[in-house]
Design an enzyme around this catalytic site. Sequence first.
Site, PDB file in Angstrom:
ATOM      1  N   ASP A 132      14.591  41.401 101.958  1.00  0.00           N
ATOM      2  CA  ASP A 132      13.472  42.101 102.578  1.00  0.00           C
ATOM      3  C   ASP A 132      12.903  43.098 101.585  1.00  0.00           C
ATOM      4  O   ASP A 132      13.613  43.984 101.090  1.00  0.00           O
ATOM      5  CB  ASP A 132      13.930  42.818 103.851  1.00  0.00           C
ATOM      6  CG  ASP A 132      12.747  43.255 104.704  1.00  0.00           C
ATOM      7  OD1 ASP A 132      11.729  42.543 104.727  1.00  0.00           O
ATOM      8  OD2 ASP A 132      12.850  44.305 105.362  1.00  0.00           O
ATOM      9  N   HIS A 139       2.608  51.709 104.231  1.00  0.00           N
ATOM     10  CA  HIS A 139       3.873  51.873 104.957  1.00  0.00           C
ATOM     11  C   HIS A 139       4.825  52.785 104.183  1.00  0.00           C
ATOM     12  O   HIS A 139       5.459  53.677 104.765  1.00  0.00           O
ATOM     13  CB  HIS A 139       4.514  50.506 105.195  1.00  0.00           C
ATOM     14  CG  HIS A 139       5.857  50.566 105.855  1.00  0.00           C
ATOM     15  ND1 HIS A 139       6.061  51.091 107.118  1.00  0.00           N
ATOM     16  CD2 HIS A 139       7.094  50.170 105.412  1.00  0.00           C
ATOM     17  CE1 HIS A 139       7.338  51.014 107.443  1.00  0.00           C
ATOM     18  NE2 HIS A 139       7.989  50.465 106.422  1.00  0.00           N
ATOM     19  N   GLU A 205       8.875  45.451 113.389  1.00  0.00           N
ATOM     20  CA  GLU A 205       8.208  45.574 112.090  1.00  0.00           C
ATOM     21  C   GLU A 205       7.329  44.347 111.879  1.00  0.00           C
ATOM     22  O   GLU A 205       7.823  43.213 111.899  1.00  0.00           O
ATOM     23  CB  GLU A 205       9.215  45.694 110.945  1.00  0.00           C
ATOM     24  CG  GLU A 205       9.895  47.048 110.898  1.00  0.00           C
ATOM     25  CD  GLU A 205      10.677  47.275 109.614  1.00  0.00           C
ATOM     26  OE1 GLU A 205      10.920  48.435 109.272  1.00  0.00           O
ATOM     27  OE2 GLU A 205      11.048  46.286 108.958  1.00  0.00           O
ATOM     28  N   GLU A 207       5.784  41.874 109.796  1.00  0.00           N
ATOM     29  CA  GLU A 207       6.004  41.354 108.451  1.00  0.00           C
ATOM     30  C   GLU A 207       5.594  39.892 108.373  1.00  0.00           C
ATOM     31  O   GLU A 207       5.352  39.233 109.383  1.00  0.00           O
ATOM     32  CB  GLU A 207       7.488  41.464 108.050  1.00  0.00           C
ATOM     33  CG  GLU A 207       8.055  42.871 108.059  1.00  0.00           C
ATOM     34  CD  GLU A 207       9.348  42.993 107.271  1.00  0.00           C
ATOM     35  OE1 GLU A 207       9.550  42.177 106.333  1.00  0.00           O
ATOM     36  OE2 GLU A 207      10.145  43.887 107.588  1.00  0.00           O
ATOM     37  N   ASP A 239      11.021  42.009 111.699  1.00  0.00           N
ATOM     38  CA  ASP A 239      12.329  42.489 111.250  1.00  0.00           C
ATOM     39  C   ASP A 239      12.693  43.721 112.079  1.00  0.00           C
ATOM     40  O   ASP A 239      12.482  44.860 111.671  1.00  0.00           O
ATOM     41  CB  ASP A 239      12.279  42.824 109.755  1.00  0.00           C
ATOM     42  CG  ASP A 239      13.660  43.005 109.165  1.00  0.00           C
ATOM     43  OD1 ASP A 239      14.614  42.416 109.704  1.00  0.00           O
ATOM     44  OD2 ASP A 239      13.794  43.731 108.173  1.00  0.00           O
ATOM     45  N   ARG A 243      15.891  52.496 114.370  1.00  0.00           N
ATOM     46  CA  ARG A 243      15.561  53.592 113.451  1.00  0.00           C
ATOM     47  C   ARG A 243      16.619  54.693 113.427  1.00  0.00           C
ATOM     48  O   ARG A 243      16.860  55.302 112.373  1.00  0.00           O
ATOM     49  CB  ARG A 243      14.206  54.192 113.829  1.00  0.00           C
ATOM     50  CG  ARG A 243      13.038  53.227 113.791  1.00  0.00           C
ATOM     51  CD  ARG A 243      12.805  52.682 112.407  1.00  0.00           C
ATOM     52  NE  ARG A 243      11.604  51.843 112.353  1.00  0.00           N
ATOM     53  CZ  ARG A 243      11.206  51.183 111.288  1.00  0.00           C
ATOM     54  NH1 ARG A 243      11.925  51.247 110.166  1.00  0.00           N
ATOM     55  NH2 ARG A 243      10.109  50.446 111.308  1.00  0.00           N
ATOM     56  N   GLN A 246      19.607  53.334 111.477  1.00  0.00           N
ATOM     57  CA  GLN A 246      19.212  53.220 110.070  1.00  0.00           C
ATOM     58  C   GLN A 246      19.159  54.596 109.393  1.00  0.00           C
ATOM     59  O   GLN A 246      19.615  54.766 108.256  1.00  0.00           O
ATOM     60  CB  GLN A 246      17.844  52.529 109.983  1.00  0.00           C
ATOM     61  CG  GLN A 246      17.369  52.271 108.563  1.00  0.00           C
ATOM     62  CD  GLN A 246      16.011  51.579 108.541  1.00  0.00           C
ATOM     63  OE1 GLN A 246      15.455  51.242 109.587  1.00  0.00           O
ATOM     64  NE2 GLN A 246      15.475  51.364 107.359  1.00  0.00           N
ATOM     65  N   LYS A 259      19.492  47.082 110.754  1.00  0.00           N
ATOM     66  CA  LYS A 259      18.594  45.952 110.527  1.00  0.00           C
ATOM     67  C   LYS A 259      19.243  44.592 110.801  1.00  0.00           C
ATOM     68  O   LYS A 259      18.544  43.636 111.105  1.00  0.00           O
ATOM     69  CB  LYS A 259      18.106  45.957 109.062  1.00  0.00           C
ATOM     70  CG  LYS A 259      17.468  47.242 108.613  1.00  0.00           C
ATOM     71  CD  LYS A 259      16.090  47.427 109.214  1.00  0.00           C
ATOM     72  CE  LYS A 259      15.091  46.486 108.597  1.00  0.00           C
ATOM     73  NZ  LYS A 259      13.716  46.737 109.059  1.00  0.00           N
ATOM     74  N   THR A 263      16.457  39.330 113.247  1.00  0.00           N
ATOM     75  CA  THR A 263      15.165  39.164 112.588  1.00  0.00           C
ATOM     76  C   THR A 263      14.551  37.893 113.154  1.00  0.00           C
ATOM     77  O   THR A 263      15.204  36.854 113.188  1.00  0.00           O
ATOM     78  CB  THR A 263      15.324  39.032 111.060  1.00  0.00           C
ATOM     79  OG1 THR A 263      15.927  40.220 110.545  1.00  0.00           O
ATOM     80  CG2 THR A 263      13.986  38.805 110.383  1.00  0.00           C
ATOM     81  N   GLU A 370       5.593  54.416 112.616  1.00  0.00           N
ATOM     82  CA  GLU A 370       4.328  54.982 112.133  1.00  0.00           C
ATOM     83  C   GLU A 370       3.366  55.271 113.283  1.00  0.00           C
ATOM     84  O   GLU A 370       2.720  56.320 113.319  1.00  0.00           O
ATOM     85  CB  GLU A 370       3.679  54.013 111.146  1.00  0.00           C
ATOM     86  CG  GLU A 370       4.472  53.804 109.863  1.00  0.00           C
ATOM     87  CD  GLU A 370       3.884  52.690 109.028  1.00  0.00           C
ATOM     88  OE1 GLU A 370       2.897  52.937 108.307  1.00  0.00           O
ATOM     89  OE2 GLU A 370       4.405  51.549 109.100  1.00  0.00           O
TER      90      GLU A 370
END
Length: 422
Positions: A132, A139, A205, A207, A239, A243, A246, A259, A263, A370
């Site tokens: 990844d 970002h 996320e 992606e 993904d 948070r 992490q 994570k 996925t 975000e």
Amino acid sequence: MALKSFVEVKLDSHFSIHNLPYGIFKHGGVDTTTPRPGVAIGDYVLDLSAIQSAGLFDGPLLCNSDCFHQSNLNNFLELGRPAWKEARATLQKLLSSDEPALQNNASLKQMALLPMDEVEMLLPIAIGDYTDFFSSKHHARNCGLIFRGPENPVNPNWFHLPIAYHGRASSIVISGTDIIRPRGQGHPSGNSPPYFGPSRKLDFELEMAAVVGPGNELGKPIDVNEAADHIFGVVLMNDWSARDIQAWEYVPLGPFLGKSFGTTISPWIVTLDALEPFACDAPTQIPPPLPYLAEKISKNYDISLEVRIKPAGEENSFTVTRSNFNHLYWTLTQQLAHHTINGCNLRPGDLLGTGTISGPEAESYGCLLELTWNGTKELSVGKTSRKFLEDGDEVIISGICKGNEYNVGFGTCSGKILPSLP
């Protein structure tokens, strides 16, 4: 004359004859146990094993191959770009409105053209390894502002190399698979021990991911200007990120349990050949990259991306962000070349995630971290609001390129959050 299929394709379909993305499916009405390759055309899946058995892959590279009698696409990926181009040309000819070989063969057409709502889509590749990246400047900057402040939001190394980490391949799942809320540790409060329990800051996320074709020998890097020949195509990817887990674990070695629990990828791989009409210039990179990352032609693709959330208990889903693949700072080919510059050997079916694809405006941010600025504000989702994902929420990612009266699309990449296990 414009290319037109004898299969009806609605104007809003993602799967025109200009696309023909590859996937792996099961067809319950015929065989509930044998997965096999197919391409999407309109509301149908074309069974490539049936086409191969009928001898219609008659080009020099595919006529003696059994790559479409496999339960994943890895053997086909390994054949490389000349074989991919031969397959694409053959399929576009077979499906075109002025070619009788399939169109006028009633028994083969019934066997090979299957309604999409009758098939079950599976992971299209056997994924040996998953990496990844962290390739969106917007970002990276937003994450830096949230966690480090405005003095140094983006670390200096970020502008010199595509940052990445090695992810967990075993927990990559196909679109539609439920995601169980992970448990783990979080930051302690005051002098208390670390929090342990279900993640309180579960996030999506937005992606995409490149699917590797032919690999490279251990110790032999891939030249950045030849890297496109090692990329078969692209999928949508979510993904998922815990948070809070992490944030507590990632210093000093990076993401792990926050994570690796799940996925999600879309079932259809859209080839680089199908995306070529939508190629666009990549952003100017300042400072200029080192010579091994300097491309003769540096390009992205104009792929419109959207994320919708269907809140728990709601009938409808609501758009929470719109972004575009062309916001990536580091290109797919730079990511792949950098991955191998130390001699690391890639293999067919490896997956290279782009990292969250955020644009410059707030409505184009690619994750809730975000969009809610790490939970400091509420995001409106229909009649309710969210800071992070709640149990029962479903996240649906879509991506599409708009052509002249046709689309090259990816379908959707979706997953619903289930409560943490007791």
